[in-house]
Design an enzyme around this catalytic site. Structure first.
Site, PDB file in Angstrom:
ATOM      1  N   ASN A 115     -22.044  23.650 -19.159  1.00 38.84           N
ATOM      2  CA  ASN A 115     -21.178  22.920 -20.087  1.00 38.84           C
ATOM      3  C   ASN A 115     -21.921  21.650 -20.524  1.00 38.84           C
ATOM      4  O   ASN A 115     -22.164  20.762 -19.716  1.00 38.84           O
ATOM      5  CB  ASN A 115     -19.875  22.579 -19.350  1.00 38.84           C
ATOM      6  CG  ASN A 115     -18.897  21.798 -20.197  1.00 38.84           C
ATOM      7  OD1 ASN A 115     -19.227  21.345 -21.294  1.00 38.84           O
ATOM      8  ND2 ASN A 115     -17.696  21.628 -19.686  1.00 38.84           N
ATOM      9  N   HIS A 158     -15.915  26.491 -27.056  1.00 42.38           N
ATOM     10  CA  HIS A 158     -16.510  25.594 -26.069  1.00 42.38           C
ATOM     11  C   HIS A 158     -16.942  26.432 -24.863  1.00 42.38           C
ATOM     12  O   HIS A 158     -16.316  27.451 -24.555  1.00 42.38           O
ATOM     13  CB  HIS A 158     -15.473  24.541 -25.666  1.00 42.38           C
ATOM     14  CG  HIS A 158     -15.975  23.578 -24.645  1.00 42.38           C
ATOM     15  ND1 HIS A 158     -17.211  22.979 -24.755  1.00 42.38           N
ATOM     16  CD2 HIS A 158     -15.433  23.113 -23.482  1.00 42.38           C
ATOM     17  CE1 HIS A 158     -17.395  22.179 -23.717  1.00 42.38           C
ATOM     18  NE2 HIS A 158     -16.339  22.256 -22.930  1.00 42.38           N
ATOM     19  N   CYS A 204     -15.422  16.761 -24.254  1.00 41.23           N
ATOM     20  CA  CYS A 204     -16.003  18.017 -24.769  1.00 41.23           C
ATOM     21  C   CYS A 204     -15.463  18.408 -26.139  1.00 41.23           C
ATOM     22  O   CYS A 204     -16.026  19.287 -26.791  1.00 41.23           O
ATOM     23  CB  CYS A 204     -15.741  19.149 -23.786  1.00 41.23           C
ATOM     24  SG  CYS A 204     -16.321  18.788 -22.148  1.00 41.23           S
TER      25      CYS A 204
HETATM   26  N1  ACO Z   1     -19.950  26.396  -4.627  1.00 37.59           N
HETATM   27  C1  ACO Z   1     -19.312  27.052  -3.619  1.00 37.59           C
HETATM   28  N2  ACO Z   1     -17.990  26.891  -3.373  1.00 37.59           N
HETATM   29  C2  ACO Z   1     -17.310  26.053  -4.178  1.00 37.59           C
HETATM   30  C3  ACO Z   1     -17.933  25.333  -5.215  1.00 37.59           C
HETATM   31  C4  ACO Z   1     -19.295  25.536  -5.429  1.00 37.59           C
HETATM   32  N3  ACO Z   1     -19.986  24.921  -6.411  1.00 37.59           N
HETATM   33  N4  ACO Z   1     -16.990  24.570  -5.817  1.00 37.59           N
HETATM   34  C5  ACO Z   1     -15.828  24.804  -5.178  1.00 37.59           C
HETATM   35  N5  ACO Z   1     -16.026  25.679  -4.182  1.00 37.59           N
HETATM   36  C6  ACO Z   1     -15.053  26.209  -3.234  1.00 37.59           C
HETATM   37  C7  ACO Z   1     -13.843  25.313  -3.072  1.00 37.59           C
HETATM   38  O1  ACO Z   1     -14.090  24.309  -2.114  1.00 37.59           O
HETATM   39  C8  ACO Z   1     -12.775  26.294  -2.627  1.00 37.59           C
HETATM   40  O2  ACO Z   1     -12.964  26.542  -1.254  1.00 37.59           O
HETATM   41  P1  ACO Z   1     -11.694  26.816  -0.287  1.00 37.59           P
HETATM   42  O3  ACO Z   1     -11.046  28.045  -0.836  1.00 37.59           O
HETATM   43  O4  ACO Z   1     -12.337  26.991   1.042  1.00 37.59           O
HETATM   44  O5  ACO Z   1     -10.836  25.588  -0.410  1.00 37.59           O
HETATM   45  C9  ACO Z   1     -13.145  27.585  -3.375  1.00 37.59           C
HETATM   46  O6  ACO Z   1     -14.518  27.437  -3.764  1.00 37.59           O
HETATM   47  C10 ACO Z   1     -12.301  27.843  -4.604  1.00 37.59           C
HETATM   48  O7  ACO Z   1     -12.235  26.656  -5.395  1.00 37.59           O
HETATM   49  P2  ACO Z   1     -11.380  26.579  -6.710  1.00 37.59           P
HETATM   50  O8  ACO Z   1     -11.402  25.216  -7.263  1.00 37.59           O
HETATM   51  O9  ACO Z   1     -10.030  27.213  -6.444  1.00 37.59           O
HETATM   52  O10 ACO Z   1     -12.201  27.561  -7.661  1.00 37.59           O
HETATM   53  P3  ACO Z   1     -11.806  28.104  -9.083  1.00 37.59           P
HETATM   54  O11 ACO Z   1     -11.799  29.574  -9.071  1.00 37.59           O
HETATM   55  O12 ACO Z   1     -10.603  27.404  -9.651  1.00 37.59           O
HETATM   56  O13 ACO Z   1     -13.065  27.671  -9.960  1.00 37.59           O
HETATM   57  C11 ACO Z   1     -13.743  26.015 -11.569  1.00 37.59           C
HETATM   58  C12 ACO Z   1     -13.387  26.301 -10.127  1.00 37.59           C
HETATM   59  C13 ACO Z   1     -14.945  26.877 -11.927  1.00 37.59           C
HETATM   60  C14 ACO Z   1     -14.103  24.565 -11.750  1.00 37.59           C
HETATM   61  C15 ACO Z   1     -12.541  26.396 -12.463  1.00 37.59           C
HETATM   62  O14 ACO Z   1     -11.374  25.798 -11.981  1.00 37.59           O
HETATM   63  C16 ACO Z   1     -12.716  25.997 -13.893  1.00 37.59           C
HETATM   64  O15 ACO Z   1     -13.522  26.555 -14.596  1.00 37.59           O
HETATM   65  N6  ACO Z   1     -11.911  25.054 -14.396  1.00 37.59           N
HETATM   66  C17 ACO Z   1     -11.797  24.719 -15.812  1.00 37.59           C
HETATM   67  C18 ACO Z   1     -13.056  24.473 -16.489  1.00 37.59           C
HETATM   68  C19 ACO Z   1     -13.535  23.122 -16.241  1.00 37.59           C
HETATM   69  O16 ACO Z   1     -12.909  22.407 -15.511  1.00 37.59           O
HETATM   70  N7  ACO Z   1     -14.646  22.815 -16.880  1.00 37.59           N
HETATM   71  C20 ACO Z   1     -15.320  21.615 -16.801  1.00 37.59           C
HETATM   72  C21 ACO Z   1     -14.600  20.415 -17.295  1.00 37.59           C
HETATM   73  S1  ACO Z   1     -13.759  20.506 -18.773  1.00 37.59           S
HETATM   74  C22 ACO Z   1     -14.730  19.913 -19.938  1.00 37.59           C
HETATM   75  O17 ACO Z   1     -15.125  20.706 -20.684  1.00 37.59           O
HETATM   76  C23 ACO Z   1     -15.135  18.481 -19.852  1.00 37.59           C
END
Ligand code: ACO
Length: 362
Positions: A278, A248, A112
């Site tokens: 994204n 981004h 990215c």
């Molecule tokens: N729908 C419903 N539930 C979901 C989903 C979904 N799509 N995805 C995960 N969950 C659930 C998980 O299983 C978990 O359940 P549990 O509590 O029963 O175990 C719960 O939701 C919470 O999951 P987390 O991973 O803790 O959620 P978080 O608040 O961290 O959000 C996210 C996840 C959005 C990916 C966040 O961590 C994030 O934005 N990370 C950084 C950004 C990123 O990674 N961007 C993309 C890649 S980077 C790049 O630009 C290439």
């Protein structure tokens, strides 16, 4: 006399098929509410054409905005992690299709962060006099590489392309300072194991996507903060000098964090994650293009940008826009639809991957 690299052209290409959060919830255990509140995403685009095709339309729009003859280009850089083929590169397809026969052409993969990496090195090439006119593109067809059974990552990404033309000038404009880094200790937290190390003889249709969202989030905050501090220190500018933030678009919460750090109000922060998700290396040039179209960027504005991606690569830049915010020629060319909806395009991939996982017994 000092030379700078002015942004003289800007363009984008968004494929027409739209996948909403509700569409995703028809085949994944997810909901509009979860996706919207955790990420800010409401919908994303799904392409029916290859990455080079998206890149070419964005490039043509940027060249129209600059009113530049493609034969004047010295270099084409395509930021992408979803090249149509391993060889030849996407940049050579763009070179052929826009008719830029004197341009060198290469792809750049910093996930990215690719577009900002591209701006960083293209600007250096122009400022040292190596090149005079450079086309940089960010183009991705991420929907082809996602595991459509994995809700954690599938809901986050979309397809698209954006482009910029940079030209040598003596005005103090363009990328005034930039800093690019790579936190390689965390290279496994965002990884798609599909490349030359891949066992093609044992391939059963599953491309494992390793994605540790919270770790990426933590490291992205740290990396982008440090990079932003560096570019402020290098230019001697402060947050009071910044007119807008073009970051981004990976998560709305990350954008809010950056806006707070840079003291930029919501109306001066470019946010389009709700429409496109994204789009990796395409995110930054699409966001710049829309910021200009929507009048958020005004003549002479000073803009701060920050990015992060797989690697984990990271970067920030301070950009001064020139005096022109209108395209010289119409730059709104779009891809025609081929009649397929986003679900038409994605459901076969979902079903194929689901069957492969079931066969593996997982
Ligand atoms: N729908 C419903 N539930 C979901 C989903 C979904 N799509 N995805 C995960 N969950 C659930 C998980 O299983 C978990 O359940 P549990 O509590 O029963 O175990 C719960 O939701 C919470 O999951 P987390 O991973 O803790 O959620 P978080 O608040 O961290 O959000 C996210 C996840 C959005 C990916 C966040 O961590 C994030 O934005 N990370 C950084 C950004 C990123 O990674 N961007 C993309 C890649 S980077 C790049 O630009 C290439």
């Amino acid at each position: 006399m000092k030379i700078y690299a002015e942004i003289t052209g800007w363009g984008k290409c968004l494929p027409p098929a739209i996948m909403t959060n509700d569409d995703l919830a028809t085949f994944l255990d997810t909901s509009d509410e979860w996706i919207r509140t955790r990420t800010g995403i409401e919908e994303r685009r799904v392409s029916h054409v290859g990455t080079s095709h998206l890149a070419t339309v964005a490039a043509r729009n940027a060249l129209a905005a600059a009113d530049l003859d493609p034969n004047e280009l010295d270099l084409i850089i395509v930021g992408t992690c979803t090249a149509d083929e391993i060889i030849p590169n996407v940049a050579s397809a763009v070179q052929r299709d826009i008719g830029a026969k004197y341009a060198a052409a290469f792809d750049l993969n910093a996930a990215c962060s690719s577009f900002l990496y591209g701006m960083h090195y293209a600007t250096q090439a122009i400022r040292t006099g190596v090149h005079k006119k450079v086309l940089i593109i960010g183009a991705e067809r991420l929907t082809r590489i996602l595991d459509w059974t994995q809700r954690e990552s599938a809901v986050l990404f979309g397809d698209g392309a954006g482009a910029m033309v940079l030209e040598a000038t003596t005005e103090e404009v363009g990328l005034l300072a930039s800093h690019v880094t790579c936190d390689a200790d965390a290279r496994d937290v965002l990884a798609l194991e599909f490349g030359m190390s891949f066992d093609r003889f044992g391939f059963d249709g599953i491309m494992p996507f390793n994605f540790v969202g919270q770790e990426i989030f933590k490291r992205a905050v740290k990396g982008m903060s440090l990079a932003v501090e560096k570019v402020f220190a290098e230019t001697g500018l402060t947050t009071a000098d910044i007119d807008s933030l073009i970051p981004h678009q990976a998560n709305k919460r990350l954008i809010d964090f950056l806006a707070k750090m840079c003291h930029v109000p919501e109306e001066k922060t470019v946010i389009n994650i709700q429409k496109y998700g994204n789009t990796s290396s395409a995110t930054l040039p699409i966001a710049f293009c829309e910021a200009v179209e929507q009048g958020i960027v005004k003549p002479g504005d000073t803009i701060v940008s920050a990015v992060f991606g797989g690697g984990l690569t990271c970067g920030a830049g301070i950009i001064r826009w020139g005096q022109r915010v209108t395209p010289k020629r119409d730059n709104t060319m779009q891809l025609p639809s081929n009649g397929q909806s986003a679900l038409d395009l994605i459901l076969p991939l979902h079903l194929q991957t689901k069957a492969a996982w079931e066969k593996r017994g997982e």
